[in-house]
Motif scaffolding. Structure first.
Motif, PDB file in Angstrom:
ATOM      1  N   SER A 199       3.875   1.764   2.401  1.00 56.94           N
ATOM      2  CA  SER A 199       4.857   2.683   2.976  1.00 56.94           C
ATOM      3  C   SER A 199       5.427   3.640   1.934  1.00 56.94           C
ATOM      4  O   SER A 199       6.069   4.623   2.279  1.00 56.94           O
ATOM      5  CB  SER A 199       5.991   1.871   3.629  1.00 56.94           C
ATOM      6  OG  SER A 199       6.576   0.999   2.670  1.00 56.94           O
ATOM      7  N   SER A 200       5.204   3.342   0.648  1.00 59.17           N
ATOM      8  CA  SER A 200       5.645   4.224  -0.436  1.00 59.17           C
ATOM      9  C   SER A 200       4.616   4.158  -1.551  1.00 59.17           C
ATOM     10  O   SER A 200       3.719   3.307  -1.548  1.00 59.17           O
ATOM     11  CB  SER A 200       7.016   3.791  -0.959  1.00 59.17           C
ATOM     12  OG  SER A 200       6.923   2.526  -1.601  1.00 59.17           O
ATOM     13  N   GLY A 238       4.607   4.846   9.295  1.00 62.28           N
ATOM     14  CA  GLY A 238       4.439   3.390   9.258  1.00 62.28           C
ATOM     15  C   GLY A 238       4.074   2.900   7.872  1.00 62.28           C
ATOM     16  O   GLY A 238       4.448   3.476   6.864  1.00 62.28           O
ATOM     17  N   GLU A 239       3.271   1.848   7.797  1.00 61.85           N
ATOM     18  CA  GLU A 239       2.964   1.189   6.533  1.00 61.85           C
ATOM     19  C   GLU A 239       1.851   1.886   5.745  1.00 61.85           C
ATOM     20  O   GLU A 239       1.573   1.516   4.633  1.00 61.85           O
ATOM     21  CB  GLU A 239       2.556  -0.264   6.793  1.00 61.85           C
ATOM     22  CG  GLU A 239       3.675  -1.110   7.388  1.00 61.85           C
ATOM     23  CD  GLU A 239       3.249  -2.543   7.568  1.00 61.85           C
ATOM     24  OE1 GLU A 239       2.053  -2.828   7.306  1.00 61.85           O
ATOM     25  OE2 GLU A 239       4.082  -3.364   7.954  1.00 61.85           O
ATOM     26  N   ALA A 241       1.646   5.190   4.790  1.00 62.16           N
ATOM     27  CA  ALA A 241       2.075   6.541   4.431  1.00 62.16           C
ATOM     28  C   ALA A 241       1.511   6.978   3.088  1.00 62.16           C
ATOM     29  O   ALA A 241       1.437   8.171   2.812  1.00 62.16           O
ATOM     30  CB  ALA A 241       3.594   6.603   4.401  1.00 62.16           C
TER      31      ALA A 241
END
Length: 252
Positions: A199-200, A238-239, A241
C-alpha cells in the motif's frame, strides 16, 4: 527277427550321431566365446590391467566440460588470456577431454599458443581453456570469453575447449619462467528478479526483500547483493498501490 534287430541298430546309430553333432557345436561355441572375450594383460609394473577394449570406456568417464563464469556474474566468462610456456624443446602441450592425465588426448598446442583461461580443477593442477584451432585468439571476442554469463555453466561458444596442465600455462604479461598458479575458484553465484507489492513504497520494499531473502534461502544460497531497488506507483488503490523490483545475487 533279424530285420527287427537291424532296425534297432540303425536307430541307435542315428541317435548317437545326433548327440555327437550337438556336442561338437556346443564345444565350438565355447571356443568362439573364449576368443572374443577380452583378457587381462599384465602391465610392466606387474599389475594386472584390463584389455584395451575395457580401457576405452574409462577414458570416456574422465570427460569434463570446461566451465565459464566461475568468478561470479559481474566478471568475464573467462578469467583472462594466457600462453603456452615452459615446454621441453620441440614438444607440444596435450589438450585433454578432462583434468586427468588419463583422459583422452584431443589436441596439442605449440609453445606460445594463446588461450583463454576459463576453468580449473579442484587441485589447481589443470586449467580449462578455450582456444582456436588456427593458433590465434580473435580480436572481436568471437569466442564469447569476455561476456558476462550470470552464473557458472559449461562453455557453449563457437571455439574449442579442453584441459591442459597448469604448469605449462602462464597469464599474459607474466614472466614465462613462472608457472601459472590459479586463484581460488569463486563460489557459484546466481541471480534472479524479485518484486513486491504494498500500500506504500515502504511496505512494498519490505515485502520485496522478504520474498527475495526467502527464495534465496529456499534455493540453498546466501544473499550477497540485493541489487538497486526501483519502486513505482501502480495507480491502483488498495494494497497494490506500489510495486518495487530488484535483482538478487546469491551464492552457494
Amino acid at each position: 527277427m533279424n530285420k527287427l534287430v537291424v532296425g534297432l541298430l540303425v536307430v541307435v546309430m542315428l541317435l548317437l550321431g545326433a548327440v555327437m553333432y550337438l556336442l561338437g557345436n556346443r564345444h565350438g561355441a565355447i571356443e568362439s566365446n573364449a576368443r572374443d572375450t577380452p583378457t587381462a594383460v599384465a602391465s610392466e609394473g606387474g599389475e594386472v590391467r584390463p584389455a584395451e577394449a575395457d580401457v576405452k570406456p574409462q577414458a570416456t568417464d574422465l570427460r569434463q566440460a570446461v566451465r565459464v563464469g566461475i568468478d561470479g556474474p559481474h566478471a568475464d566468462a573467462c578469467r583472462g588470456v594466457g600462453s603456452v610456456a615452459n615446454l621441453p624443446a620441440n614438444d607440444t602441450l596435450s589438450v585433454r577431454e578432462g583434468p586427468n592425465a588419463k583422459a583422452r588426448r584431443i589436441d596439442s598446442l605449440k609453445d606460445d599458443a594463446p588461450v583463454y583461461i576459463c576453468d580449473q580443477s579442484a587441485d589447481g593442477k589443470w586449467i580449462g581453456i578455450v582456444y582456436q584451432a588456427n593458433g590465434y585468439l580473435p580480436t572481436d571476442d568471437k569466442c564469447r570469453a569476455e561476456e558476462n554469463v550470470g552464473s557458472v555453466r559449461p562453455y557453449e561458444g563457437p571455439c574449442l575447449t579442453g584441459w591442459v596442465s597448469a604448469k605449462y600455462v602462464v597469464p599474459r604479461g607474466q614472466d614465462s619462467d613462472e608457472p601459472y598458479v590459479p586463484e581460488p575458484a569463486a563460489s557459484s553465484r546466481y541471480i534472479f528478479d524479485a518484486e513486491g507489492f504494498g500500500s506504500s513504497e515502504v511496505v512494498a520494499a519490505n515485502y520485496l526483500y522478504l520474498k527475495g531473502d526467502r527464495r534465496a534461502k529456499e534455493e540453498g544460497g546466501t544473499v550477497v547483493d540485493r541489487g538497486k531497488r526501483t519502486c513505482n506507483s501502480t495507480g491502483q488503490g488498495g494494497e497494490k498501490a506500489w510495486v518495487c523490483r530488484t535483482t538478487y545475487t546469491y551464492e552457494k
